[in-house]
Design a protein around this motif. Structure first.
Motif, short mmCIF file in Angstrom:
data_model
loop_
_atom_site.label_atom_id
_atom_site.label_comp_id
_atom_site.label_asym_id
_atom_site.label_seq_id
_atom_site.Cartn_x
_atom_site.Cartn_y
_atom_site.Cartn_z
N GLY A 1 0.78 -1.22 0.00
CA GLY A 1 0.00 0.00 0.00
C GLY A 1 0.82 1.27 0.00
N ASN A 2 2.01 1.25 0.61
CA ASN A 2 2.85 2.45 0.59
C ASN A 2 4.03 2.32 -0.38
OD1 ASN A 2 4.90 1.11 2.22
ND2 ASN A 2 3.68 1.60 4.04
N SER A 3 3.84 1.43 -1.36
CA SER A 3 4.78 1.25 -2.46
C SER A 3 4.03 1.44 -3.78
CB SER A 3 5.39 -0.16 -2.44
OG SER A 3 5.94 -0.48 -1.18
N SER A 4 4.76 1.65 -4.85
CA SER A 4 4.12 1.74 -6.16
C SER A 4 3.70 0.35 -6.62
CB SER A 4 5.09 2.35 -7.19
OG SER A 4 6.28 1.59 -7.26
N PRO A 5 2.56 0.24 -7.30
CA PRO A 5 2.09 -1.07 -7.76
C PRO A 5 2.73 -1.48 -9.08
CG PRO A 5 0.50 0.60 -8.37
CD PRO A 5 1.58 1.31 -7.59
N TYR A 6 2.71 -2.77 -9.38
CA TYR A 6 3.08 -3.24 -10.71
C TYR A 6 2.12 -2.59 -11.71
CZ TYR A 6 6.14 -6.96 -8.92
OH TYR A 6 7.15 -7.66 -8.31
N THR A 7 2.66 -2.06 -12.79
CA THR A 7 1.86 -1.22 -13.68
C THR A 7 2.22 -1.44 -15.14
OG1 THR A 7 2.03 0.45 -11.93
CG2 THR A 7 1.06 1.16 -14.03
N ASP A 8 1.22 -1.34 -16.01
CA ASP A 8 1.42 -1.29 -17.45
C ASP A 8 1.24 0.15 -17.92
OD1 ASP A 8 1.65 -4.06 -17.47
OD2 ASP A 8 -0.45 -4.37 -18.03
N GLY A 9 2.07 0.58 -18.87
CA GLY A 9 1.88 1.93 -19.40
C GLY A 9 2.98 2.33 -20.35
N ALA A 10 2.73 3.42 -21.07
CA ALA A 10 3.70 4.00 -21.99
C ALA A 10 3.53 5.51 -21.96
CB ALA A 10 3.52 3.47 -23.41
N SER A 11 4.58 6.22 -22.35
CA SER A 11 4.54 7.68 -22.36
C SER A 11 5.58 8.19 -23.33
CB SER A 11 4.81 8.23 -20.95
OG SER A 11 6.08 7.79 -20.47
N GLY A 12 5.45 9.46 -23.73
CA GLY A 12 6.41 10.01 -24.68
C GLY A 12 6.39 11.52 -24.74
N ILE A 13 7.52 12.08 -25.15
CA ILE A 13 7.73 13.52 -25.30
C ILE A 13 8.24 13.78 -26.71
CG2 ILE A 13 8.95 15.56 -24.42
CD1 ILE A 13 7.31 14.35 -22.22
N LEU A 14 7.67 14.75 -27.39
CA LEU A 14 8.17 15.18 -28.69
C LEU A 14 9.03 16.41 -28.48
CD1 LEU A 14 8.25 15.01 -31.80
CD2 LEU A 14 6.10 16.32 -31.84
N LEU A 15 10.31 16.27 -28.81
CA LEU A 15 11.28 17.35 -28.66
C LEU A 15 11.75 17.83 -30.01
CD1 LEU A 15 12.11 14.87 -26.44
CD2 LEU A 15 13.45 16.76 -25.55
N MET A 16 12.09 19.12 -30.10
CA MET A 16 12.62 19.72 -31.32
C MET A 16 13.62 20.80 -30.96
SD MET A 16 9.26 20.44 -33.66
CE MET A 16 8.17 19.12 -34.17
N SER A 17 14.41 21.19 -31.93
CA SER A 17 15.16 22.43 -31.78
C SER A 17 14.18 23.58 -31.94
CB SER A 17 16.25 22.52 -32.83
OG SER A 17 15.67 22.60 -34.14
N ARG A 18 14.52 24.73 -31.39
CA ARG A 18 13.65 25.90 -31.57
C ARG A 18 13.45 26.21 -33.06
NH1 ARG A 18 11.96 29.65 -27.83
NH2 ARG A 18 12.77 29.47 -25.70
N SER A 19 14.51 26.04 -33.82
CA SER A 19 14.40 26.33 -35.26
C SER A 19 13.42 25.38 -35.93
CB SER A 19 15.78 26.22 -35.92
OG SER A 19 16.62 27.27 -35.49
#
Length: 389
Positions: free
Chosen positions: A241-259
């Motif tokens: 209960g005071n730990s993170s659970p086993y989890t499924d998931g995905a995430s992402g960030i799109l990065l670019m140069s300012r130009s």
């Protein structure tokens, strides 16, 4: 040409329970990460053929998650075949490290457009399954840290004892994580940052009705009498209960140069003010976030008081609690939308999950500076400072 790396888009899947029958457990990890890649280019309107590289974190690189899952996800997403992909492993901070590599590559002029992200389906590829019957550390590591390294849950127990945190304090922190996450969902705060490939609504790991009283009934999760001779008496305060659970998931960030962002007609949403990675004691491996935070603040020429919002991964409640004590951070600025105890910890995806949540929190609150940090197995830790633009 302005090679300053900026964030133009960020998204995560909702969290599924990392066990058979969980909301995402019928998906292949490559397909789940592909969902995130597709969403990033659809939201931004960027031609996927313009992506110079996809850098993805994944910790358990075995079974369905073997074979360079970043490249598999690129192909599963239908991106042109010329778009490459590579998979990195810095344990729990893998996708945060992917962001660092992507941003640093842009700053160096090696990339214009990069997707950094991560994925973990703990329901289908269990943690540590890549090791089989093999010792991943070897005899020299065992000799240096005789009789060898320990699991993270035991490290959490050691730190709870050393910092003097009670079971009640750990459970109170965990209950508050669920309360904040449930409230954020109720108020629509997660709507912009999430997609739900499993068809569910919200993060399956959030338990809105969690109370300290309910948490108090749970037994210790890592009690191991065989370690008493090595570490002395432990009170066994760390539970599921005071730990993170086993989890499924995905995430992402799109990065670019300012130009590149200007060329595509996209508004930069955030820029990077500092990156850091450190090594620390691999036995008490969870406290590396403290020197990592100090290092990144020093590099960014900032103080703790300058930061508006912090995301500290809640692998265990003791982790953000000891961090907040060491750095004298009030809990109002710490994980304001809840943390991994409620939102889950899909290992390879957690770094960019935190960054996605941090970016949206800064935008929704009108605040400017955010810092995130992750403890990692083996005693390493990443830290990043971003500025909302």
């Amino acid at each position: 040409m302005d090679t300053t790396p900026v964030i133009v888009e960020a998204v995560r899947t909702t969290s599924g329970k990392g066990k058979p029958g969980g909301a995402l457990s019928d998906r292949h990890a490559a397909d789940l990460l592909a969902d995130v890649l597709t969403e990033l280019v659809n939201r931004s309107g960027v031609d996927p053929g313009a992506v110079d590289d996809v850098i993805a974190g994944c910790v358990t690189q075995g079974g369905e998650q073997a074979g360079n899952i970043a490249r598999s996800a690129v192909l599963a997403a239908g991106f042109p075949e010329h778009v490459p992909g590579t998979t990195v492993d810095r344990q729990c901070g893998s996708s945060q490290q992917a962001v660092h590599f992507a941003a640093q590559g842009i700053a160096a002029g090696a990339y214009d457009v990069v997707i950094a992200g991560g994925v973990e389906l703990m329901s289908r590829t269990p943690m540590f399954s890549q090791y089989g019957d093999h010792d991943p550390y070897g005899p020299r590591v065992a000799a240096r840290y005789s009789p060898g390294l320990i699991q993270q849950g035991l490290s959490a127990e050691l730190l709870a004892r050393e910092y003097g945190f009670s079971r009640l304090e750990l459970d109170e922190f965990a209950a508050e994580s669920h309360r904040r996450a449930a409230l954020t969902w109720e108020q629509g705060g997660f709507a912009r940052e999430t997609i739900s490939p499993g068809g569910g609504r919200g993060d399956e790991t959030v338990r809105a009705g969690t109370t300290v009283e309910k948490l108090a009934t749970l037994p210790p999760a890592f009690a191991d009498p065989s370690v008493l001779q090595r570490f002395g008496a432990l009170d066994w305060k760390v539970t599921a209960g005071n730990s993170s659970p086993y989890t499924d998931g995905a995430s992402g960030i799109l990065l670019m140069s300012r130009s590149a962002a200007e060329r595509f007609g996209l508004r930069p949403r955030a820029r990077f003010l500092g990156y850091a990675v450190v090594g620390d004691d691999p036995v008490r491996m969870l406290r590396g976030i403290v020197p990592a935070t100090k290092k990144v603040l020093d590099r960014a020429r900032l103080a703790v008081s300058d930061i508006d919002s912090f995301e500290v991964n809640e692998a265990f409640a003791v982790v953000p609690m000891l961090w907040a004590r060491e750095l004298k951070v009030d809990h109002d600025r710490l994980n304001p939308r809840g943390g991994a105890i409620a939102l889950g910890h899909p290992l390879g995806a957690s770094g960019t999950r935190l960054m996605t949540t941090l970016l949206h929190e800064l935008e929704d609150s009108g605040k400017t500076l955010g810092l995130q940090t992750m403890c990692e197995a083996g005693g390493t830790a990443n830290a990043t400072v971003i500025e909302r633009l």
